[in-house]
Design a protein around this motif. Structure first.
Motif, PDB file in Angstrom:
ATOM      1  N   GLU A  14       0.642  -1.230  -0.059  1.00 39.01           N
ATOM      2  CA  GLU A  14       0.109   0.110   0.106  1.00 39.01           C
ATOM      3  C   GLU A  14       0.806   1.188  -0.018  1.00 39.01           C
ATOM      4  O   GLU A  14       0.876   2.127  -0.763  1.00 39.01           O
ATOM      5  N   TRP A  15       1.971   1.210   0.848  1.00 39.76           N
ATOM      6  CA  TRP A  15       2.947   2.119   0.424  1.00 39.76           C
ATOM      7  C   TRP A  15       3.648   2.478  -1.123  1.00 39.76           C
ATOM      8  O   TRP A  15       3.513   3.562  -1.637  1.00 39.76           O
ATOM      9  N   GLU A  16       3.685   1.754  -1.290  1.00 41.30           N
ATOM     10  CA  GLU A  16       4.439   2.325  -2.886  1.00 41.30           C
ATOM     11  C   GLU A  16       3.447   2.188  -3.684  1.00 41.30           C
ATOM     12  O   GLU A  16       3.810   3.061  -4.477  1.00 41.30           O
ATOM     13  N   GLU A  17       2.348   1.685  -3.709  1.00 38.38           N
ATOM     14  CA  GLU A  17       0.887   2.094  -4.606  1.00 38.38           C
ATOM     15  C   GLU A  17       0.868   3.911  -4.053  1.00 38.38           C
ATOM     16  O   GLU A  17       0.286   4.700  -5.166  1.00 38.38           O
ATOM     17  N   ARG A  18       0.525   4.567  -2.943  1.00 35.25           N
ATOM     18  CA  ARG A  18      -0.045   5.417  -2.563  1.00 35.25           C
ATOM     19  C   ARG A  18       1.200   6.181  -2.836  1.00 35.25           C
ATOM     20  O   ARG A  18       0.992   6.960  -2.714  1.00 35.25           O
ATOM     21  N   ILE A  23       3.584  10.560  -6.654  1.00 39.82           N
ATOM     22  CA  ILE A  23       3.793  10.969  -7.571  1.00 39.82           C
ATOM     23  C   ILE A  23       3.344  11.391  -8.496  1.00 39.82           C
ATOM     24  O   ILE A  23       3.961  12.913  -9.160  1.00 39.82           O
ATOM     25  N   ALA A  24       2.952  11.367  -9.127  1.00 33.95           N
ATOM     26  CA  ALA A  24       1.470  11.245  -9.991  1.00 33.95           C
ATOM     27  C   ALA A  24       0.785  12.865 -10.031  1.00 33.95           C
ATOM     28  O   ALA A  24       1.591  13.907 -10.484  1.00 33.95           O
ATOM     29  N   GLU A  25       0.115  13.087  -8.564  1.00 33.39           N
ATOM     30  CA  GLU A  25      -0.081  14.216  -7.765  1.00 33.39           C
ATOM     31  C   GLU A  25       0.600  15.032  -8.194  1.00 33.39           C
ATOM     32  O   GLU A  25       0.472  15.778  -8.638  1.00 33.39           O
TER      33      GLU A  25
END
Length: 785
Positions: free
Chosen positions: A576-580, A585-587
């Motif tokens: 979940e940390w990696e997906e978050r 980064i995209a935002e």
């Protein structure tokens, strides 16, 4: 970094170190590095628990966090560098004083500290390469400071910041757990060594068996798990072998039935057996107790005891044939050679009539004193008070004609030691009546200690597994039998023992998208004689999806794989940390592009409309300040929250000093789309700036009223926010003045808002002040705020 400074100097340096860290910038959380280090360390939990601290510092240096990294463990008079990696790796095993070192200061303040040029504060021998900065974090065990985890920057361009301190603090928690796991692993190893030494010291056969069950759960066999030295000298190496295949006679003699009964009921059993099967032909005394899903047994060859019984009876017959003296001499020689106590008592009075010399060794009381005194009472006085009822009841049963074996404790008067004794007593009849009681007393203290050592060893192993939160499995590939640890049940979403573990039960929990790949990797590891390592998703009964990281190893014989053991950890949080992080980064990239576009537009407009450089600087700085306020609002929100219109309006009016003179009226919590915030904020800034310079916020009689309302969305449409900016009581300048309607503010409101946001706008200069209306689409969830 070895030498002495006073406690006052240490306190001052500690305060300076804390201030230095607080002054450093706070960059975005580096969850990727943190997750990568923790994932690598999780792989080492099962195979290298004693090396986790060194592997932690290796990972820190490998991921570029520092030039050197180390763990200092607190000892009575100082700190020892237990783990050290990087440029200073050769100094591993060195140390520092307790009361005059950076580690001592960090522990005293119980906080992360940053020392700049620490060698100037803590005198000592210079180490190479020199240290530019030192970052330390203390960690604890059982509520007490146990040591520090620290980073060294050698290069002049490396400077630690508050994110380094946060990441180091997180890793320090792992260091504390790794220290506990290492110490408990060492305790477990010592316990196992003690257990093996204790078991091998026994002259009895000590064995542990595991039940083998069929698909209905019925016990169909037992498998050897453990043998002591005495057992191995009789059977050879039999661990893992079938009891029924090796010793089929156990069925005929009732031993197999006894094992099943004890396993299923938990009731211990002790039996004398005359076993004449396979390689045996002797009498045995066997004690069977339940151990997990199986039994532990202690088997003593009592052939000599039986011969002694026969000899005792024969001696009684020989006395009637006038050969008593010769037989007693034989008995004496036999008794003196025995390590166990042979005894004869009068059945009516329990007075001892015969005792072998071993009585004094075991009981701590000479045979002459025992025979001369009140035998029954002197014996009971030696028996532990809690065991006296059992001993008296056992003697009553022998008087009644039964053969009895019972265990009890006694206190030796010679040294006060407590010993466990096993008495095997039998009636001796004369004309059908029990006139004498014969018996054999054995010191079984070592056997009891071995059983207790087994229990403690199992408990320590269970504690180590629970601390590490490992889900363990043991899979018999050929029979399909599977054993799960308690944590394995919980990780799969079951209560402990709720289902019968099996390969199918585990496979059915695999995520449908991962199942084929996971099973293919398992087959490839089995066929290729490789270690199995895989991350995959599982779906619990309630629909919860969890990520597991599993590692396993196969064992083989000549025909192929026979067994697999492995460990599994839950890595959902890391995933979940990696997906978050990817979302953030995209935002960030999106917001940065928007922000750069806004800044470029402001710069272009300011350059085009400014009279000189000073005018450009003043106006450009003013608008950048407005942008900064917007970014401050955006930066404190998460992916669920949104900037609300009332927050944005109040922030701008407060910054312009006009919040006290404005009347605001509208619903709270109207959430804006992130793509609209910057442009709308600049429009509000232009209106507020104009009101301060020329309008309602800059003239004593001026009045500013801002009202807004939310128009609900229709089917398939977004809701609209309607804003009304109205200034009154303003002495308007002559036509063509500053508020005549030209300039950047009008261009932004009348052109940029409609173009960029799809807004509808109108800006008019009425007789007593400016009037602006703005309508724009907002977040579909605005009505919920």
């Amino acid at each position: 970094m070895h030498g002495g400074s006073s406690s006052g100097a240490s306190g001052a340096s500690g305060a300076a170190a804390a201030d230095a860290l607080a002054a450093r910038p706070a960059r975005a959380p580096d969850h990727a590095t943190e997750a990568a280090i923790l994932s690598a360390l999780a792989h080492d939990l099962a195979d290298h628990p004693a090396e986790l601290l060194q592997r932690l510092t290796d990972q820190i240096v490998t991921h570029g966090m520092a030039g050197s990294a180390g763990v200092s463990l607190r000892e009575p008079n100082g700190f020892r560098w237990d783990a050290l990696s990087g440029a200073w790796a050769r100094y591993r095993g060195g140390g520092m004083p307790l009361d005059a070192s950076p580690c001592g200061v960090a522990i005293a303040r119980d906080a992360a500290l940053l020392f700049e040029r620490p060698q100037e504060l803590f005198a000592g021998a210079a180490l190479d390469p020199p240290v530019r900065e030192l970052l330390l974090v203390p960690f604890h065990r059982d509520g007490r400071a146990a040591g520090t985890l620290w980073l060294l920057a050698h290069a002049p361009d490396r400077a630690f910041d508050r994110e380094d301190a946060r990441l180091l603090t997180s890793l320090a928690h792992f260091a504390a757990s790794a220290l506990v796991l290492r110490q408990r692993t060492a305790e477990l190893a010592r316990g196992r060594d003690l257990l093996r030494a204790t078991m091998d010291a026994s002259t009895d056969m000590i064995q542990v068996f595991e039940a083998v069950r069929d698909e209905r759960g019925e016990i169909v066999d037992f498998r050897w798990l453990l043998n002591n030295h005495t057992s191995e000298s009789t059977y050879g190496e039999v661990r893992g072998q079938s009891l029924l295949e090796r010793n089929p006679g156990v069925i005929e003699e009732g031993i197999f039935a006894t094992f099943k009964h004890v396993t299923e009921t938990g009731e211990p059993r002790q039996d004398e057996r005359h076993y004449v099967h396979e390689q045996f032909d002797s009498w045995f005394l066997q004690t069977v107790v339940k151990l997990d899903d199986g039994v532990a047994t202690t088997t003593k060859d009592i052939g000599a005891w039986k011969n002694a019984q026969e000899e005792l009876l024969r001696l009684r017959d020989a006395a009637a044939q006038d050969r008593l003296r010769q037989s007693e001499e034989r008995l004496r020689q036999f008794g003196e050679a025995s390590h166990d106590v042979l005894w004869i008592r009068d059945a009516a009075t329990l007075r001892w009539e015969y005792l072998t010399p071993a009585f004094e060794t075991v009981y701590g009381l000479s045979p002459d004193r025992a025979i001369a005194g009140d035998a029954a009472q002197s014996w009971l006085d030696l028996v532990h008070p809690e065991d006296r009822p059992l001993a008296e009841a056992a003697m009553a049963r022998v008087r009644g004609g039964e053969h009895v074996s019972f265990d009890y404790r006694l206190h030796r008067p010679v040294d006060g030691a407590t010993r466990w004794i096993r008495d095997t007593a039998f009636p001796i009849r004369d004309g059908g009546a029990v006139t004498l009681i014969g018996g054999i007393g054995e010191d079984i203290t070592e056997v009891r200690q071995a059983a207790e050592a087994v229990r403690r060893s199992e408990e320590r192993l269970r504690s180590a597994v629970e601390v590490g939160r490992l889900g363990l499995w043991d899979w018999d590939v050929r029979t399909g039998e599977v054993h799960w640890s308690d944590e394995h049940f919980r990780m799969q979403g079951f209560a402990v023992g709720e289902i019968q573990p099996s390969y199918e039960a585990w496979r059915d929990r695999l995520h449908p998208e991962d199942r084929a790949g996971v099973e293919a990797a398992l087959r490839a590891a089995m066929e290729g004689h490789r270690e199995y390592s895989r991350e995959f998703r599982i779906v619990r009964r309630d629909g919860t999806v969890r990520w597991h990281d599993a590692r396993g190893r196969f064992f083989y014989d000549a025909d192929g794989a026979i067994r697999m053991v492995g460990a599994m950890v839950d890595v959902t949080d890391r995933r979940e940390w990696e997906e978050r992080q990817a979302v953030l980064i995209a935002e960030l990239q999106h917001r940065t592009r928007n922000l750069m576009g806004v800044v470029r537009s402001i710069a272009d407009n300011m350059a085009r409309t400014s009279t000189d450089l000073a005018d450009f600087r003043t106006r450009f700085t003013d608008r950048l300040d407005a942008l900064a306020r917007v970014q401050a609002l955006l930066s404190r929100l998460n992916d669920v929250d949104r900037v609300t219109f009332d927050d944005l309006l109040r922030s701008e009016l407060t910054a312009m000093g006009g919040i006290e003179r404005a009347t605001l009226d509208g619903p709270a919590g109207v959430r804006l789309r992130s793509s609209t915030v910057q442009t709308l904020a600049m429009a509000l800034h232009e209106l507020a700036t104009n009101a301060v310079k020329y309008g309602a916020l800059g003239q004593p009689g001026g009045q500013l009223t801002v009202t807004w309302r939310l128009e609900p969305a229709g089917p398939g449409l977004r809701p609209w926010l309607h804003i009304d900016w109205r200034e009154r009581g303003v002495a308007m300048p002559a036509a063509g003045g500053a508020t005549s309607g030209g300039g950047q503010g009008r261009e932004l409101i009348e052109q940029a808002l409609p173009y960029q946001l799809g807004a509808r706008t109108a800006l008019t200069l009425e007789r007593d002040g400016a009037h602006c209306t703005i309508a724009l689409p907002v977040s579909a969830h605005s009505a919920e705020g």
